[in-house]
Design a protein around this motif. Sequence first.
Motif, PDB file in Angstrom:
ATOM      1  N   SER A 171     -20.149 -11.534 -48.981  1.00 56.10           N
ATOM      2  CA  SER A 171     -19.553 -11.384 -47.649  1.00 56.10           C
ATOM      3  C   SER A 171     -20.582 -10.852 -46.658  1.00 56.10           C
ATOM      4  O   SER A 171     -20.627 -11.291 -45.502  1.00 56.10           O
ATOM      5  CB  SER A 171     -18.328 -10.467 -47.710  1.00 56.10           C
ATOM      6  OG  SER A 171     -18.686  -9.171 -48.113  1.00 56.10           O
ATOM      7  N   ASP A 172     -21.432  -9.930 -47.093  1.00 58.63           N
ATOM      8  CA  ASP A 172     -22.471  -9.400 -46.201  1.00 58.63           C
ATOM      9  C   ASP A 172     -23.500 -10.474 -45.850  1.00 58.63           C
ATOM     10  O   ASP A 172     -23.933 -10.584 -44.697  1.00 58.63           O
ATOM     11  CB  ASP A 172     -23.164  -8.204 -46.852  1.00 58.63           C
ATOM     12  CG  ASP A 172     -22.290  -6.951 -46.841  1.00 58.63           C
ATOM     13  OD1 ASP A 172     -21.327  -6.915 -46.053  1.00 58.63           O
ATOM     14  OD2 ASP A 172     -22.571  -6.026 -47.617  1.00 58.63           O
ATOM     15  N   ARG A 173     -23.905 -11.273 -46.845  1.00 59.00           N
ATOM     16  CA  ARG A 173     -24.885 -12.341 -46.582  1.00 59.00           C
ATOM     17  C   ARG A 173     -24.324 -13.373 -45.612  1.00 59.00           C
ATOM     18  O   ARG A 173     -25.006 -13.801 -44.678  1.00 59.00           O
ATOM     19  CB  ARG A 173     -25.288 -13.026 -47.894  1.00 59.00           C
ATOM     20  CG  ARG A 173     -26.240 -12.235 -48.763  1.00 59.00           C
ATOM     21  CD  ARG A 173     -26.877 -13.133 -49.819  1.00 59.00           C
ATOM     22  NE  ARG A 173     -25.880 -13.787 -50.659  1.00 59.00           N
ATOM     23  CZ  ARG A 173     -25.433 -13.285 -51.806  1.00 59.00           C
ATOM     24  NH1 ARG A 173     -25.884 -12.109 -52.242  1.00 59.00           N
ATOM     25  NH2 ARG A 173     -24.544 -13.941 -52.527  1.00 59.00           N
ATOM     26  N   ALA A 229     -25.661 -14.366 -41.824  1.00 61.70           N
ATOM     27  CA  ALA A 229     -26.029 -15.738 -41.459  1.00 61.70           C
ATOM     28  C   ALA A 229     -25.236 -16.208 -40.242  1.00 61.70           C
ATOM     29  O   ALA A 229     -25.777 -16.897 -39.361  1.00 61.70           O
ATOM     30  CB  ALA A 229     -25.788 -16.669 -42.646  1.00 61.70           C
ATOM     31  N   LEU A 230     -23.960 -15.849 -40.161  1.00 62.15           N
ATOM     32  CA  LEU A 230     -23.144 -16.251 -39.014  1.00 62.15           C
ATOM     33  C   LEU A 230     -23.619 -15.573 -37.733  1.00 62.15           C
ATOM     34  O   LEU A 230     -23.662 -16.202 -36.664  1.00 62.15           O
ATOM     35  CB  LEU A 230     -21.676 -15.916 -39.276  1.00 62.15           C
ATOM     36  CG  LEU A 230     -20.946 -16.817 -40.276  1.00 62.15           C
ATOM     37  CD1 LEU A 230     -19.560 -16.264 -40.596  1.00 62.15           C
ATOM     38  CD2 LEU A 230     -20.831 -18.243 -39.742  1.00 62.15           C
ATOM     39  N   LEU A 231     -23.976 -14.306 -37.823  1.00 63.54           N
ATOM     40  CA  LEU A 231     -24.471 -13.602 -36.637  1.00 63.54           C
ATOM     41  C   LEU A 231     -25.766 -14.236 -36.133  1.00 63.54           C
ATOM     42  O   LEU A 231     -25.979 -14.379 -34.922  1.00 63.54           O
ATOM     43  CB  LEU A 231     -24.684 -12.122 -36.962  1.00 63.54           C
ATOM     44  CG  LEU A 231     -23.403 -11.301 -37.184  1.00 63.54           C
ATOM     45  CD1 LEU A 231     -23.741  -9.888 -37.646  1.00 63.54           C
ATOM     46  CD2 LEU A 231     -22.569 -11.251 -35.906  1.00 63.54           C
ATOM     47  N   GLN A 232     -26.634 -14.639 -37.074  1.00 59.10           N
ATOM     48  CA  GLN A 232     -27.880 -15.305 -36.679  1.00 59.10           C
ATOM     49  C   GLN A 232     -27.602 -16.660 -36.038  1.00 59.10           C
ATOM     50  O   GLN A 232     -28.370 -17.123 -35.189  1.00 59.10           O
ATOM     51  CB  GLN A 232     -28.785 -15.474 -37.900  1.00 59.10           C
ATOM     52  CG  GLN A 232     -29.360 -14.160 -38.418  1.00 59.10           C
ATOM     53  CD  GLN A 232     -30.146 -14.331 -39.705  1.00 59.10           C
ATOM     54  OE1 GLN A 232     -30.223 -15.434 -40.250  1.00 59.10           O
ATOM     55  NE2 GLN A 232     -30.730 -13.245 -40.196  1.00 59.10           N
ATOM     56  N   VAL A 276     -22.375 -16.721 -34.240  1.00 60.34           N
ATOM     57  CA  VAL A 276     -20.926 -16.669 -34.467  1.00 60.34           C
ATOM     58  C   VAL A 276     -20.534 -15.220 -34.758  1.00 60.34           C
ATOM     59  O   VAL A 276     -20.835 -14.701 -35.836  1.00 60.34           O
ATOM     60  CB  VAL A 276     -20.506 -17.574 -35.642  1.00 60.34           C
ATOM     61  CG1 VAL A 276     -18.999 -17.466 -35.877  1.00 60.34           C
ATOM     62  CG2 VAL A 276     -20.910 -19.013 -35.389  1.00 60.34           C
ATOM     63  N   PRO A 277     -19.886 -14.531 -33.826  1.00 65.66           N
ATOM     64  CA  PRO A 277     -19.474 -13.145 -34.092  1.00 65.66           C
ATOM     65  C   PRO A 277     -18.367 -13.108 -35.137  1.00 65.66           C
ATOM     66  O   PRO A 277     -17.496 -13.979 -35.168  1.00 65.66           O
ATOM     67  CB  PRO A 277     -18.973 -12.655 -32.734  1.00 65.66           C
ATOM     68  CG  PRO A 277     -18.556 -13.898 -32.012  1.00 65.66           C
ATOM     69  CD  PRO A 277     -19.468 -14.995 -32.492  1.00 65.66           C
ATOM     70  N   CYS A 278     -18.411 -12.111 -36.002  1.00 62.64           N
ATOM     71  CA  CYS A 278     -17.396 -12.011 -37.054  1.00 62.64           C
ATOM     72  C   CYS A 278     -17.218 -10.551 -37.435  1.00 62.64           C
ATOM     73  O   CYS A 278     -18.058  -9.702 -37.128  1.00 62.64           O
ATOM     74  CB  CYS A 278     -17.797 -12.829 -38.283  1.00 62.64           C
ATOM     75  SG  CYS A 278     -19.339 -12.290 -39.055  1.00 62.64           S
TER      76      CYS A 278
END
Length: 763
Positions: free
Chosen positions: A447-449, A453-456, A459-461
Amino acid sequence: MESIHYRIRNRLERALRFRKLKPYGERLQAIRALSLEQETDPRLRERACRLIQAARGGVCADDLLIESFALTYEAVRRILNIRLFDVQLMAGMALHEGKLVEMQTGEGKTLAAVLPACLHALYGQGVHMMTFSDYLAGRDASWMGPVYEYLGLTVGCVREGMPAAERRAAYAADVTYVTAKEAGFDYLRDGLSMDSDSLVQRPFHLALIDEADSILIDEARVPLVIAGEGKPPGDRADAERMAALAKRLRPGLDYDVDDAGGQVYLTEAGAERAEALLGCGSLYDPEQSGRLAGLHHALHAEALLRSDVDYIVREGRVELVDEFTGRIADKRRWPDGVQAAVEAKEGVAPQPGGRILGMITLQHLLSLYPSICGMSGTLRSSAEELRDTYQLEVAVIPPNRPCRRQDEPPLVFPNLLGKQRALLTEIASVHRTGRPILVGTASVAESDRLAQALLQAGVPCCVLNAKHDEEEAELIARAGTWGAVTISTNMAGRGVDIVLGGGDSAQYAKIAQLGGLYVIGTNLHDSRRLDDQLRGRAGRQGDPGTSRFFLSLEDPLLHRYGREYPFPERWQSAAPDKPLRGTAVPRLLAHIQRVAEGRNAERRRMLNRYADVLEQQRRIIAAWRRGVLMEEAPPPLKLAEDAARHERLCRRWGAERVRRLEKRVTLLHIDQRWSDYVEFVSTVREGLHLEGLSRQDPLDLFHQRLIGAFADLPHLIEDSIRRELRAFDESGPDIWPEEKPPRQSTWTYLLHDHVVPNRFSLF
């Protein structure tokens, strides 16, 4: 042809389920016919009072069901402004009959449970509403409390950390909301009480279990442990030496891991290398058994237990992650050898273990209740195991509104990289539309990885996993709002609804038009139930929704299967960014899960065979102890057949004081000897792998040793009582045992699925 058979089977199953629910129809009509909307509040309370009098006068619950359900229905309508659906009333009837009820997410299980709870609470013997967490216990008690009180019933809530007086008052209520673990710990504490006035629980009557599949299957074998504080941690230097040695051993050369990933064992070359590095003789000599066990624990920690998957390190402590929920398992430990090995591996200070005073599994705790029932959204796939283990039938209740969720076929990629790329592309694409997304991962690390990857990717999450469990309810409540992307382990808010639009009707309309909540799974679990729990987050109460799983042949479950039965070469050499095609793919996935479920069920059955004999023995000792506590057993000095000494002590120190002395000494020695016996059982269990060299069945050996040792236990207890009482003959009360109870701590133990490794696995 297979799809035709599948559709026919589904229709037959659906017809059979409706046929089983048909008997509830007549009662349902009778409840609806007993319309109470025109009754005044005083008249309703008067009817409720008459029901209580009838119940406590001996009228059976079946005869009171229709009026009780009608009264409860009307109380819910007036207090909460909610009209119960027919399916909720049917669920309440099934629960009353002692069934496990499957209701889909969002169908109102909490409200349905109030119906049988009120009916059985009329008898004043106590109904335990077992919830999944302290948060849910407090929430449900607060929410439903006014309904019970309107009907003249009392309600209590037990939470961790409550003082004994408040616990006693909560258990004395007609309905008590409590987690199964907290009820178990209170049962164990009562089992160590020195005075009947300090007991907090009364005799068990009915347990109504929320999230029943988790408690009856996933958590059922985890022993609850109560321990006396003060046992120092093991030799830290030895544990660190073995941890360093385990890091120097080479996987595949010095040790191997079995295909299921549950056992690690030294090879012949590994044993020779370890002996050379340790500078000792053969590890298999009897005098080296402690060193061999230490090395095995270190290898287990190094090769099988992964940081941020099986445990996390937080504030200088190792905290275990529950494999089924992804939550931090509060106060859970491995058996001491493995616990110390993991602490040495991570370089954190070892925690004191404590001397085990009592232990019981949730499965055995629940078997103490004369009546149990439960509910969950995912019970069907485990119906056979639940029937075999608990003799409980599953009743499937249809939804009030048809489910509109679309469960898309899984996408399976040849490798992990291809899956991750497709997953990121899909999430980013859907997020641009504003549609909310919930992604279920298999571990904290994953979940952390994924979140990183989404933040990079812009995509905010928000991340919901075992490291942020305090924010669970709030995060889950926001997961259905416009543009939300929530990354979660399996803890995804059991008992907390995801409301589309967060309650905003304008948002709801926009999100519904886009297809509702989009649930994505990143791994198949060993059990279909866990996948279904994730899917069930979407499509509540007839809302639209979609679920889809993104998988790869390198995922843990598929990889383990592929080691035993290699996948076709064309699958492994396919383009990495394109999902595999063909009808064989979903068939194979279903087969893999069935195989995994079968293996896990067999492991649970085997572990039950080991645990059952100890539980039978525990109940014999517990009954003896309770007889002494409640002063139903004869005085200990009569056991010593020394009435003259008894009379002399009574004349000198007073009969009441001597009676208290006899009672306390007896209880202390029962506890001491039982604690010694539990430690002996742990030693026998740990040593079973050595018995794998013989041709004897390890289970038979385990039973033989326990039965033989237990036969001597009552005599050992009586002898130690006699010796101590004789020492008090002339000494006087100055050296008599103190009245202050010993300090205690509680935790749960995590037992390994493989009680006995394969023969020669360590050699």
